[in-house]
Scaffold this motif. Sequence first.
Motif, PDB file in Angstrom:
ATOM      1  N   ILE A 133       3.090 -12.588   9.082  1.00  0.00           N
ATOM      2  CA  ILE A 133       2.749 -13.921   9.579  1.00  0.00           C
ATOM      3  C   ILE A 133       1.247 -14.056   9.779  1.00  0.00           C
ATOM      4  CG2 ILE A 133       2.921 -15.437  11.600  1.00  0.00           C
ATOM      5  CD1 ILE A 133       5.832 -14.608  11.852  1.00  0.00           C
ATOM      6  N   ARG A 134       0.624 -13.043  10.365  1.00  0.00           N
ATOM      7  CA  ARG A 134      -0.819 -13.123  10.634  1.00  0.00           C
ATOM      8  C   ARG A 134      -1.637 -13.038   9.353  1.00  0.00           C
ATOM      9  NH1 ARG A 134      -3.275 -15.169  14.409  1.00  0.00           N
ATOM     10  NH2 ARG A 134      -4.810 -13.504  14.758  1.00  0.00           N
ATOM     11  N   GLU A 135      -1.273 -12.146   8.476  1.00  0.00           N
ATOM     12  CA  GLU A 135      -2.032 -11.974   7.239  1.00  0.00           C
ATOM     13  C   GLU A 135      -1.772 -13.098   6.245  1.00  0.00           C
ATOM     14  OE1 GLU A 135      -0.732  -8.127   6.098  1.00  0.00           O
ATOM     15  OE2 GLU A 135      -2.160  -7.067   7.413  1.00  0.00           O
ATOM     16  N   GLY A 136      -0.610 -13.744   6.352  1.00  0.00           N
ATOM     17  CA  GLY A 136      -0.272 -14.841   5.452  1.00  0.00           C
ATOM     18  C   GLY A 136      -0.705 -16.197   5.956  1.00  0.00           C
ATOM     19  N   ASN A 137      -1.416 -16.234   7.092  1.00  0.00           N
ATOM     20  CA  ASN A 137      -1.930 -17.481   7.656  1.00  0.00           C
ATOM     21  C   ASN A 137      -0.819 -18.494   7.925  1.00  0.00           C
ATOM     22  OD1 ASN A 137      -4.046 -19.102   8.658  1.00  0.00           O
ATOM     23  ND2 ASN A 137      -4.190 -20.210   6.706  1.00  0.00           N
ATOM     24  N   TYR A 138       0.286 -17.996   8.476  1.00  0.00           N
ATOM     25  CA  TYR A 138       1.371 -18.880   8.878  1.00  0.00           C
ATOM     26  C   TYR A 138       1.112 -19.396  10.296  1.00  0.00           C
ATOM     27  CZ  TYR A 138       4.227 -17.115   4.985  1.00  0.00           C
ATOM     28  OH  TYR A 138       4.710 -16.799   3.747  1.00  0.00           O
TER      29      TYR A 138
ATOM     30  N   MET B 122      -4.053 -24.080   3.795  1.00  0.00           N
ATOM     31  CA  MET B 122      -3.072 -24.844   4.559  1.00  0.00           C
ATOM     32  C   MET B 122      -2.045 -23.900   5.167  1.00  0.00           C
ATOM     33  SD  MET B 122      -0.513 -27.866   3.271  1.00  0.00           S
ATOM     34  CE  MET B 122       0.708 -28.547   4.380  1.00  0.00           C
ATOM     35  N   GLN B 123      -1.844 -24.028   6.458  1.00  0.00           N
ATOM     36  CA  GLN B 123      -0.886 -23.165   7.127  1.00  0.00           C
ATOM     37  C   GLN B 123       0.544 -23.610   6.843  1.00  0.00           C
ATOM     38  OE1 GLN B 123      -2.594 -23.308  11.227  1.00  0.00           O
ATOM     39  NE2 GLN B 123      -2.469 -21.082  11.082  1.00  0.00           N
ATOM     40  N   ARG B 124       1.435 -22.606   6.763  1.00  0.00           N
ATOM     41  CA  ARG B 124       2.841 -22.882   6.487  1.00  0.00           C
ATOM     42  C   ARG B 124       3.695 -22.430   7.659  1.00  0.00           C
ATOM     43  NH1 ARG B 124       3.158 -19.190   1.416  1.00  0.00           N
ATOM     44  NH2 ARG B 124       1.639 -18.078   2.726  1.00  0.00           N
ATOM     45  N   LEU B 125       4.921 -22.927   7.709  1.00  0.00           N
ATOM     46  CA  LEU B 125       5.859 -22.490   8.725  1.00  0.00           C
ATOM     47  C   LEU B 125       6.490 -21.167   8.292  1.00  0.00           C
ATOM     48  CD1 LEU B 125       7.681 -25.856   9.542  1.00  0.00           C
ATOM     49  CD2 LEU B 125       6.009 -24.657  10.975  1.00  0.00           C
ATOM     50  N   PRO B 126       6.576 -20.190   9.178  1.00  0.00           N
ATOM     51  CA  PRO B 126       7.116 -18.876   8.804  1.00  0.00           C
ATOM     52  C   PRO B 126       8.644 -18.841   8.833  1.00  0.00           C
ATOM     53  CG  PRO B 126       6.425 -18.830  11.071  1.00  0.00           C
ATOM     54  CD  PRO B 126       6.081 -20.206  10.564  1.00  0.00           C
ATOM     55  N   VAL B 127       9.265 -19.642   8.015  1.00  0.00           N
ATOM     56  CA  VAL B 127      10.723 -19.729   8.012  1.00  0.00           C
ATOM     57  C   VAL B 127      11.324 -18.411   7.512  1.00  0.00           C
ATOM     58  CG1 VAL B 127      12.732 -20.954   7.088  1.00  0.00           C
ATOM     59  CG2 VAL B 127      10.634 -22.215   7.628  1.00  0.00           C
ATOM     60  N   GLY B 128      12.162 -17.801   8.347  1.00  0.00           N
ATOM     61  CA  GLY B 128      12.837 -16.564   7.964  1.00  0.00           C
ATOM     62  C   GLY B 128      11.970 -15.321   7.991  1.00  0.00           C
TER      63      GLY B 128
END
Length: 208
Positions: free
Chosen positions: A14-19, A1-7
Motif C-alpha cells: 500500500i505504501r510503495e504503491g501510493n494507495y 493519482m492515488q488508488r483505493l487499496p481494494v483487497g
Amino acid sequence: MQRLPVGIDDFAKIREGNYYFVDKTMAIGELLDNHGEVLLLTRPRRFGKTLFLSMLYYFLASAREADYRNLFHGLAIERADGGSYMAEQGRRPVLFLSLKDVKHRTWPDMVEKFRSLLSDIYDQYMYLMEGTGFSQVERRYFQRIHDGLASPIEMEDALRRLVIDTWVYVLAFPNREVRSIYRSEILSRMNPGRTTSYLMTTMENGLP
C-alpha cells in the motif's frame, strides 16, 4: 493519482504503491506503551485486522536485506513524541503467520496446509543455519520443518522453537556455551502462550 487499496492487506504494498491509507500508526505507539501478554483484535471481517498486523510487522521486524523505516516516512508514528517511537523500529525478531487462507473442509487437509505454511516461514529463516550455535539435532529438526516433512507433533512446537532460534541468532554470542545458557534461560521462562509478550519485554529490558 492515488488508488483505493481494494483487497490489499500488505502495508508495504500500500505504501510503495501510493494507495490511499488511513493513518493508524499511532496504534503502534499505544501497543508499545501499554502492551500486555496478548493483543486481541475483535473486529468483523474486512475491518483491517490483517493490514494492522502487517503494519505492526514492518514496524517491529529487523530485516536482514531490507529497510522498512522508509515505509513510515511522513506518518503519525514518525512525528509522535519527538520521533522517540522510531527508535523502536526494526529492533525485534518477528514471525508473521496468517491463517486466513486455511479454508479447507477436512482436518487432514488443514494439517497439510499448515505444514506448508510452516515450511514457507522456515524458508524465510534459513540464514539461521549459517550460525554455529545450533546442534545437529536442532539442524535436523529445522530441515524437516523446512522440507515439509514434519509430523503433527513436531509441528506443534515449530513456531516456539523458531522464535527461540531467531532470538539466539540475534543475540549473536560468540561463545557456544554462553549461547546454550541463554537458550536454556529463554526456554525456562517461555511457554507457547507468552512468546510474544516475553520477547517484547526481554528486548526492552534485557535478560537478567
